[in-house]
Design an enzyme around this catalytic site. Sequence first.
Site, short mmCIF file in Angstrom:
data_model
loop_
_atom_site.label_atom_id
_atom_site.label_comp_id
_atom_site.label_asym_id
_atom_site.label_seq_id
_atom_site.Cartn_x
_atom_site.Cartn_y
_atom_site.Cartn_z
N GLU A 213 40.91 65.73 30.08
CA GLU A 213 41.89 65.00 29.27
C GLU A 213 41.29 63.75 28.65
OE1 GLU A 213 45.90 66.53 31.63
OE2 GLU A 213 45.07 64.56 32.09
N PHE B 96 53.07 57.75 44.84
CA PHE B 96 54.08 58.80 44.90
C PHE B 96 54.56 59.05 46.33
CE2 PHE B 96 51.85 60.07 40.93
CZ PHE B 96 52.94 59.98 40.08
N GLY B 97 53.62 59.16 47.28
CA GLY B 97 53.99 59.46 48.66
C GLY B 97 54.78 58.34 49.30
N GLN C 158 52.58 66.17 43.20
CA GLN C 158 53.64 66.94 43.85
C GLN C 158 53.45 67.03 45.36
OE1 GLN C 158 56.55 68.38 43.62
NE2 GLN C 158 56.86 67.54 41.59
#
Length: 435
Positions: free
Chosen positions: A179, A21-22, A324
């Site tokens: 999960e 992501f980064g 995020q």
Amino acid sequence: MDSTSATEASFPRIIIVGGGFGGLAAARALSKAPARVLLIDKTNHHVFQPLLYQVATSVLSPEHIAAPIRHVLHRQTNVTVLQATVTGVDVGKKVCLVDGVPLPLPYDYLVLATGVRHSYFGHNEYAEYAPGLKTLTDAVQFRNKILGAFEICERTPTPQDHLELLTFVVVGGGPTGVELAGAIAELARQTLAAEFRRFDPASLKLILVEAGPRILPSFAESLAAAATAKLTKLGVEVRTGAPVEKVDAEGVIVRGERIRTRNVFWAAGVKGSPAAHWLGVEADRAGRAKVLADCSVPAHPEIFVVGDTACLEEGGKPLPGVAQVAIQQGRYVGRLIAGRLKGEPAPPAFKYFDKGNLATVGRNFAVMEAFGIRTAGLFAKLVWAFVHIQFLVLTSSRIGTLFRWSWKLLTRQRLARLIIEPESPRDARSQPVHS
């Protein structure tokens, strides 16, 4: 060399290590920068890690949560993608050492987004018996192990005498552990029970162990209690205040009790990549490099560390290792570098915008804590699904994932129940030839 090529050759060189992501966010933020960007990753694909557990439990196939990095960035002509492993950084010479590349790669700016690895808290010998879940390879191996346990059970004359086959222990009560435990429970009791003849759902034993006082410590206590109740309803035994004392070929020891099982899955901790060691900078207890307010490394304004690799405190606490944070830091650093190349003033310090926490337990239940709202149930599940669909980088992945989720919701079937293992040369030679 024509004038265009000569101009491009004079552009600053930016190396981004990591296609998560980064790294992707940083590369995208540099799309219009007058620079040559080189993104290096040890795989050729970007993975949406929060959904790895769904590959492990046969809900999704690997291609639903992964995308080729080159395809994601193919419109950015200033980006080159290199599949390779970075083995070190020489900050004095400003070069990256890359396995398989004969000469060090020079940089003017360096962005490290190398993520984290499993942490066994000083007991690396556990890894052989309790695999973690960080890569697509991990997820496929999880799937093989879970489905393989039922296949062994099916060819065992009296499976009830071998409870270690159908005892599953998940270590770690964070979102991944919660999960995963819920997904295994649904897979076994709602999908496989109707297809295997010797499997008695009553013989299945699912245990989630957490060393802390409760699961989901980053959520409000009321939401953790709701998740615990849902797991219990699914048939998962939740044990808190129960640190693992040993993991071996026979199973695990939890608070002095031996649990015999062949199926132990590790979701208890992570540690940073060697980035802090490469740079010679201070690291926190998890091995993450401590960075300044603009995500740069002390004494090296040209080097940035983002995402799970970085330790940046806000309000006296380090930012969490979630997608995020990595996305926002990567985007911030990319824009900072682009602005610096254009001679623009430095932006304000990085500030994380917290969009809340989500975790799902089963097919129609999730817990949500965002924007002052705390809720558990179907509404939270719908929000969870919407948010996770948005995180997938390819439209085809979003459509495919949405279809699989809809099909599972309507039929309780999981279409990716495949055991895929490499065939040994001996097995290949022994196969009959068909014409």
